[in-house]
Design an enzyme around this catalytic site. Structure first.
Site, PDB file in Angstrom:
ATOM      1  N   LYS A  70      21.183  41.858 -38.342  1.00 40.41           N
ATOM      2  CA  LYS A  70      19.779  42.124 -37.985  1.00 40.41           C
ATOM      3  C   LYS A  70      19.396  43.548 -38.425  1.00 40.41           C
ATOM      4  O   LYS A  70      18.305  43.777 -38.935  1.00 40.41           O
ATOM      5  CB  LYS A  70      19.578  41.947 -36.476  1.00 40.41           C
ATOM      6  CG  LYS A  70      19.575  40.494 -36.040  1.00 40.41           C
ATOM      7  CD  LYS A  70      19.680  40.328 -34.538  1.00 40.41           C
ATOM      8  CE  LYS A  70      19.891  38.847 -34.186  1.00 40.41           C
ATOM      9  NZ  LYS A  70      20.238  38.617 -32.778  1.00 40.41           N
ATOM     10  N   GLN A 114      21.204  41.121 -27.121  1.00 44.87           N
ATOM     11  CA  GLN A 114      22.090  40.119 -27.712  1.00 44.87           C
ATOM     12  C   GLN A 114      22.841  39.345 -26.622  1.00 44.87           C
ATOM     13  O   GLN A 114      23.405  39.943 -25.702  1.00 44.87           O
ATOM     14  CB  GLN A 114      23.084  40.806 -28.669  1.00 44.87           C
ATOM     15  CG  GLN A 114      23.923  39.855 -29.490  1.00 44.87           C
ATOM     16  CD  GLN A 114      23.134  38.987 -30.462  1.00 44.87           C
ATOM     17  OE1 GLN A 114      22.103  39.402 -30.985  1.00 44.87           O
ATOM     18  NE2 GLN A 114      23.596  37.768 -30.691  1.00 44.87           N
ATOM     19  N   ASP A 137      12.483  37.825 -29.254  1.00 38.73           N
ATOM     20  CA  ASP A 137      13.346  36.634 -29.201  1.00 38.73           C
ATOM     21  C   ASP A 137      12.604  35.433 -28.608  1.00 38.73           C
ATOM     22  O   ASP A 137      13.067  34.300 -28.728  1.00 38.73           O
ATOM     23  CB  ASP A 137      14.542  36.913 -28.273  1.00 38.73           C
ATOM     24  CG  ASP A 137      15.845  37.152 -29.028  1.00 38.73           C
ATOM     25  OD1 ASP A 137      15.978  36.638 -30.151  1.00 38.73           O
ATOM     26  OD2 ASP A 137      16.712  37.833 -28.469  1.00 38.73           O
TER      27      ASP A 137
HETATM   28  N1  GUN Z   1      22.914  34.958 -29.283  1.00 46.52           N
HETATM   29  C1  GUN Z   1      22.946  33.888 -30.114  1.00 46.52           C
HETATM   30  N2  GUN Z   1      21.736  33.685 -30.684  1.00 46.52           N
HETATM   31  C2  GUN Z   1      20.924  34.656 -30.194  1.00 46.52           C
HETATM   32  C3  GUN Z   1      19.560  34.984 -30.410  1.00 46.52           C
HETATM   33  O1  GUN Z   1      18.830  34.326 -31.164  1.00 46.52           O
HETATM   34  N3  GUN Z   1      19.100  36.072 -29.727  1.00 46.52           N
HETATM   35  C4  GUN Z   1      19.881  36.793 -28.876  1.00 46.52           C
HETATM   36  N4  GUN Z   1      19.317  37.823 -28.243  1.00 46.52           N
HETATM   37  N5  GUN Z   1      21.149  36.505 -28.654  1.00 46.52           N
HETATM   38  C5  GUN Z   1      21.668  35.445 -29.312  1.00 46.52           C
END
Ligand code: GUN
Length: 309
Positions: A70, A114, A137
């Protein structure tokens, strides 16, 4: 092969003809280019760049990789990126204080926490603390509610990436039967909702661990979205010829022939399923790259809303 050997000709499906790859990698590059151009116009006009932050708690390997990707993608499109790395032993209260700080920092347009979080932290409590205006998100109850009502909102990145793939590749969805495997809050439930709505107009069946007649259902599907978290779960005997198959799985398996010692596989057994499909997402290089791009698109949307630029 001897002259007298008569082999049965393979059908076009068996030969894999007509199978087309939903190449998420190439599409992600194209969309990142579009975002980068927009960011360049903004900064050339004297505005600050959009800013995406990520909070990561603990040392989970997969989470570290996701956050690093990211960060890399943010830089590629000209965003400012910050990562808040917190120890595994971080208390829930410390994490909530960090979220409060990010909610109130006017220089941060959007942030993600995350997942998964360490066991001693209540994940939903943490998500509930994120300001819906910075929740890129799309996990907070306000954004989930807005999405279900069809209001403007941040759509979770993986379902949004799947929708982008289907739209940009011009896959026909109206009136099609879409079977979604997996009912997670992050993928299965939101994608089932989005594909059933106006614009996609699929008839959706959402399957889960207690679904009793799974194969019967997948064999009826024009579109199968597999987000079940089990390596190579979907096999050829479960797929109708000509179906569109979207593989959301990402699993590392040991592979001594690879330099890094592993290869990545999905929730679909591609060596036997792909030949039956009209369209299929590869793993890697299908849904994954679009997921990150969707997060960037949400951050740009948050930036526009907050700065009115
Ligand atoms: N863990 C796995 N996929 C995601 C996601 O799309 N966002 C976040 N914050 N954590 C994750």
């Amino acid at each position: 092969m001897g002259d007298n050997h008569v082999s049965t000709p393979l059908s076009s499906k068996e030969r894999g003809e007509g199978v087309r790859l939903l190449d998420g990698k190439a599409m992600a590059l194209q969309i990142k280019d579009e975002i980068a151009n927009e960011v360049r116009s903004l900064t050339d006009a004297g505005h600050r760049a959009p800013h995406l932050a990520a909070v990561i708690v603990g040392e989970d390997g997969a989470s570290q990789t996701y956050v690093a990707n990211k960060e890399k993608s943010s830089h590629e499109v000209g965003f400012t990126s910050s990562v808040y790395r917190m120890a595994e032993s971080t208390s829930e209260r410390q994490l909530l204080e960090t979220i409060e700080f990010l909610n109130n920092d006017p220089d941060i347009d959007g942030f993600i926490v995350q997942l998964p979080l360490p066991k001693h932290i209540d994940e939903q409590k943490v998500i509930n603390a994120i300001s819906p205006d910075k929740d890129v998100d799309g996990f907070t109850p306000v954004n989930v509610g807005r999405m279900v009502l069809g209001e403007e909102c941040f759509v979770p990145a993986t379902p949004m990436g799947i929708c982008t793939l289907l739209k940009r590749f011009g896959i026909e969805t109206a009136g099609k039967h879409c079977v979604v495997l997996g009912r997670s809050n992050i993928v299965g439930t939101p994608v089932a909702n989005l594909l059933s709505r106006k614009g996609f107009d699929c008839t959706v069946t959402l399957c889960h661990s207690r679904t009793s007649n799974l194969k019967e259902l997948t064999l009826q599907a024009d579109i199968v979205v597999v987000a079940i978290g089990k390596p190579e779960f979907l096999t050829a005997d479960m797929v109708k010829p000509g179906a569109v198959v979207i593989d959301v799985g990402i699993h590392r398996v040991a592979d001594a022939s690879k330099k890094n010692g592993y290869r990545v596989i999905g929730d679909v057994k591609h060596d036997e399923v792909d030949a039956k499909c009209s369209w299929v997402t590869p793993v890697p290089g299908g849904v994954g790259p679009l997921t990150i791009v969707s997060l960037l698109q949400n951050t740009l949307q948050a930036y526009h809303r907050q700065t009115r630029n």
